[in-house]
Write an enzyme that holds these catalytic residues in place. Sequence first.
Site, PDB file in Angstrom:
ATOM      1  N   GLY A 138       7.979   0.856   5.234  1.00 47.36           N
ATOM      2  CA  GLY A 138       8.699   2.088   5.535  1.00 47.36           C
ATOM      3  C   GLY A 138       7.859   3.035   6.359  1.00 47.36           C
ATOM      4  O   GLY A 138       6.640   2.901   6.444  1.00 47.36           O
TER       5      GLY A 138
ATOM      6  N   LYS B 146      18.776   1.695   8.970  1.00 46.14           N
ATOM      7  CA  LYS B 146      18.621   0.991   7.703  1.00 46.14           C
ATOM      8  C   LYS B 146      19.895   0.206   7.354  1.00 46.14           C
ATOM      9  O   LYS B 146      19.829  -0.884   6.784  1.00 46.14           O
ATOM     10  CB  LYS B 146      18.245   1.971   6.592  1.00 46.14           C
ATOM     11  CG  LYS B 146      16.828   2.500   6.772  1.00 46.14           C
ATOM     12  CD  LYS B 146      16.452   3.509   5.721  1.00 46.14           C
ATOM     13  CE  LYS B 146      15.753   2.912   4.543  1.00 46.14           C
ATOM     14  NZ  LYS B 146      14.433   2.388   4.860  1.00 46.14           N
TER      15      LYS B 146
ATOM     16  N   SER C 280       0.826  -1.224   0.000  1.00 48.93           N
ATOM     17  CA  SER C 280       0.000   0.000   0.000  1.00 48.93           C
ATOM     18  C   SER C 280       0.853   1.265   0.000  1.00 48.93           C
ATOM     19  O   SER C 280       0.335   2.371  -0.141  1.00 48.93           O
ATOM     20  CB  SER C 280      -0.902   0.005   1.230  1.00 48.93           C
ATOM     21  OG  SER C 280      -0.107  -0.124   2.394  1.00 48.93           O
TER      22      SER C 280
ATOM     23  N   ARG D 240      -3.541  -4.369   7.254  1.00 51.20           N
ATOM     24  CA  ARG D 240      -4.970  -4.104   7.066  1.00 51.20           C
ATOM     25  C   ARG D 240      -5.360  -4.598   5.683  1.00 51.20           C
ATOM     26  O   ARG D 240      -4.491  -4.747   4.804  1.00 51.20           O
ATOM     27  CB  ARG D 240      -5.253  -2.601   7.182  1.00 51.20           C
ATOM     28  CG  ARG D 240      -4.526  -1.800   6.126  1.00 51.20           C
ATOM     29  CD  ARG D 240      -4.554  -0.313   6.382  1.00 51.20           C
ATOM     30  NE  ARG D 240      -3.659   0.386   5.470  1.00 51.20           N
ATOM     31  CZ  ARG D 240      -3.993   0.864   4.293  1.00 51.20           C
ATOM     32  NH1 ARG D 240      -5.224   0.726   3.844  1.00 51.20           N
ATOM     33  NH2 ARG D 240      -3.116   1.488   3.532  1.00 51.20           N
TER      34      ARG D 240
ATOM     35  N   TYR E 225      18.279   7.465  10.682  1.00 47.82           N
ATOM     36  CA  TYR E 225      17.719   6.892   9.450  1.00 47.82           C
ATOM     37  C   TYR E 225      18.735   5.955   8.781  1.00 47.82           C
ATOM     38  O   TYR E 225      18.450   4.790   8.519  1.00 47.82           O
ATOM     39  CB  TYR E 225      17.323   8.041   8.512  1.00 47.82           C
ATOM     40  CG  TYR E 225      16.728   7.614   7.192  1.00 47.82           C
ATOM     41  CD1 TYR E 225      15.369   7.342   7.071  1.00 47.82           C
ATOM     42  CD2 TYR E 225      17.513   7.497   6.053  1.00 47.82           C
ATOM     43  CE1 TYR E 225      14.812   6.960   5.858  1.00 47.82           C
ATOM     44  CE2 TYR E 225      16.966   7.120   4.834  1.00 47.82           C
ATOM     45  CZ  TYR E 225      15.614   6.857   4.742  1.00 47.82           C
ATOM     46  OH  TYR E 225      15.077   6.475   3.532  1.00 47.82           O
TER      47      TYR E 225
HETATM   48  N1  LIG Z   1      10.573   8.445   0.143  1.00 47.20           N
HETATM   49  C1  LIG Z   1      11.795   8.509  -0.337  1.00 47.20           C
HETATM   50  O1  LIG Z   1      12.197   9.475  -1.024  1.00 47.20           O
HETATM   51  C2  LIG Z   1      12.740   7.357  -0.123  1.00 47.20           C
HETATM   52  C3  LIG Z   1      14.018   7.418  -0.654  1.00 47.20           C
HETATM   53  C4  LIG Z   1      14.866   6.336  -0.493  1.00 47.20           C
HETATM   54  C5  LIG Z   1      14.446   5.229   0.201  1.00 47.20           C
HETATM   55  N2  LIG Z   1      13.196   5.189   0.746  1.00 47.20           N
HETATM   56  C6  LIG Z   1      12.822   3.985   1.482  1.00 47.20           C
HETATM   57  O2  LIG Z   1      11.944   3.209   0.701  1.00 47.20           O
HETATM   58  C7  LIG Z   1      11.118   2.394   1.548  1.00 47.20           C
HETATM   59  C8  LIG Z   1       9.689   2.484   1.085  1.00 47.20           C
HETATM   60  O3  LIG Z   1       9.325   3.834   1.097  1.00 47.20           O
HETATM   61  P1  LIG Z   1       7.907   4.324   0.582  1.00 47.20           P
HETATM   62  O4  LIG Z   1       8.016   5.807   0.467  1.00 47.20           O
HETATM   63  O5  LIG Z   1       7.492   3.509  -0.588  1.00 47.20           O
HETATM   64  O6  LIG Z   1       7.009   3.938   1.840  1.00 47.20           O
HETATM   65  P2  LIG Z   1       5.537   4.438   2.216  1.00 47.20           P
HETATM   66  O7  LIG Z   1       4.858   5.010   1.033  1.00 47.20           O
HETATM   67  O8  LIG Z   1       5.645   5.274   3.437  1.00 47.20           O
HETATM   68  O9  LIG Z   1       4.810   3.051   2.564  1.00 47.20           O
HETATM   69  C9  LIG Z   1       5.138   2.365   3.713  1.00 47.20           C
HETATM   70  C10 LIG Z   1       4.498   0.980   3.736  1.00 47.20           C
HETATM   71  O10 LIG Z   1       4.818   0.389   4.999  1.00 47.20           O
HETATM   72  C11 LIG Z   1       3.599   0.048   5.661  1.00 47.20           C
HETATM   73  N3  LIG Z   1       3.673   0.305   7.093  1.00 47.20           N
HETATM   74  C12 LIG Z   1       3.984   1.489   7.686  1.00 47.20           C
HETATM   75  N4  LIG Z   1       3.872   1.356   9.023  1.00 47.20           N
HETATM   76  C13 LIG Z   1       3.496   0.085   9.268  1.00 47.20           C
HETATM   77  C14 LIG Z   1       3.201  -0.655  10.454  1.00 47.20           C
HETATM   78  N5  LIG Z   1       3.285  -0.095  11.662  1.00 47.20           N
HETATM   79  N6  LIG Z   1       2.830  -1.937  10.326  1.00 47.20           N
HETATM   80  C15 LIG Z   1       2.737  -2.521   9.117  1.00 47.20           C
HETATM   81  N7  LIG Z   1       2.981  -1.879   7.957  1.00 47.20           N
HETATM   82  C16 LIG Z   1       3.355  -0.589   8.028  1.00 47.20           C
HETATM   83  C17 LIG Z   1       2.528   0.946   5.065  1.00 47.20           C
HETATM   84  O11 LIG Z   1       1.266   0.348   5.280  1.00 47.20           O
HETATM   85  P3  LIG Z   1      -0.071   1.238   5.530  1.00 47.20           P
HETATM   86  O12 LIG Z   1      -0.557   1.654   4.171  1.00 47.20           O
HETATM   87  O13 LIG Z   1      -0.982   0.320   6.216  1.00 47.20           O
HETATM   88  O14 LIG Z   1       0.348   2.419   6.362  1.00 47.20           O
HETATM   89  C18 LIG Z   1       2.972   1.003   3.607  1.00 47.20           C
HETATM   90  O15 LIG Z   1       2.536  -0.136   2.917  1.00 47.20           O
HETATM   91  C19 LIG Z   1      11.340   2.908   2.958  1.00 47.20           C
HETATM   92  O16 LIG Z   1      12.194   2.037   3.636  1.00 47.20           O
HETATM   93  C20 LIG Z   1      12.030   4.249   2.748  1.00 47.20           C
HETATM   94  O17 LIG Z   1      12.869   4.584   3.812  1.00 47.20           O
HETATM   95  C21 LIG Z   1      12.332   6.213   0.589  1.00 47.20           C
END
Ligand SMILES: NC(=O)c1ccc[n+]([C@@H]2O[C@H](COP(=O)([O-])OP(=O)(O)OC[C@H]3O[C@@H](n4cnc5c(N)ncnc54)[C@H](OP(=O)(O)O)[C@@H]3O)[C@@H](O)[C@H]2O)c1
Length: 271
Positions: free
Chosen positions: A125, A179, A58, A84, A175
């Site tokens: 994440g 990681k 999601s 969920r 962070y």
């Molecule tokens: N954003 C950036 O620019 C960036 C850059 C480099 C690396 N990253 C890394 O890439 C990864 C993915 O990032 P993203 O931006 O795609 O993530 P995101 O959109 O924040 O999505 C996070 C996912 O983790 C789930 N999640 C969060 N809290 C949870 C909990 N307590 N229990 C179970 N599931 C949970 C969420 O589920 P729900 O929908 O139920 O909340 C969602 O499916 C992360 O590790 C992030 O650090 C991000």
Amino acid sequence: MFNWIARISTGIGIVAVLLAYLSFHHQVDPPIYAHTEMDALLQNFRQLNRSCFIVGASGESGKALLKEVVRLKPFARIVLISRRKLEYEDEELKKLEQRVIDFDKIDELHQNDFQGFDVGYSCLGTTRGKAGKEGFIKIEHDYTLSVAKAAKAGGTKHFQLVSSRGVDENSFFLYYQVKGQTDREVCELGFERVSIYRPAVLLVDRVERRPLEKVAQALLKPVAYIAPTFISTPIDILAKAMILNTINNGPPGAQIVDNKEIHQLGNSLTV
Ligand SMILES: NC(=O)c1ccc[n+]([C@@H]2O[C@H](COP(=O)([O-])OP(=O)(O)OC[C@H]3O[C@@H](n4cnc5c(N)ncnc54)[C@H](OP(=O)(O)O)[C@@H]3O)[C@@H](O)[C@H]2O)c1
């Protein structure tokens, strides 16, 4: 007056040299496969009838991955494992098998939910702002590691994790430190194959409000245009890289996929 003109010209000159340098060093490398080879890889992989699970489907990277998985159909079976039930309008997505689990109780209650998958994707994440320090460590480290351990125990051969550029266990920043530790511990579990993706700032139209990310993306767009692999990663390129890296019979062992490689792999998926 003359002084000012000289200063401005010097400034423009420095910026131009910097941009030329970035542009030269941060272009996307040519595709690894020709289109026909790509097609053959996908057909061959489909015939293996492999299965996968996705946690974090999601989230932004999870959604992009799921979109590619559903479009290309490399797997005979896809299971989404989340906290969920995920609601979809799309008929294909509605049909997917889903398992709702308590991530705090993976070890005690949910080992069976991770049984029997060939490939496991973790796109979990959060941010420190959203979950606090403890919550960040719990989700990014504890949950990710529990998922990876359950997958290993359940027979997953290829585990794939979305991590981040710059991670370092010894970093001063929570962070990168958390990681970095997670990446190492996942690699040490001894999967036949484990791929850790380290993208830069994800270029994504996020539904959730993250103002800082929005500002960063707006500033980065022109840089991304001149030097695509320097500081950003389009979300669809990350997802395509993960798919290509799944179907390409890559070598066993741990593989760190950096941002330049993510761009190259992603752009190579021409099917
Ligand atoms: N954003 C950036 O620019 C960036 C850059 C480099 C690396 N990253 C890394 O890439 C990864 C993915 O990032 P993203 O931006 O795609 O993530 P995101 O959109 O924040 O999505 C996070 C996912 O983790 C789930 N999640 C969060 N809290 C949870 C909990 N307590 N229990 C179970 N599931 C949970 C969420 O589920 P729900 O929908 O139920 O909340 C969602 O499916 C992360 O590790 C992030 O650090 C991000």
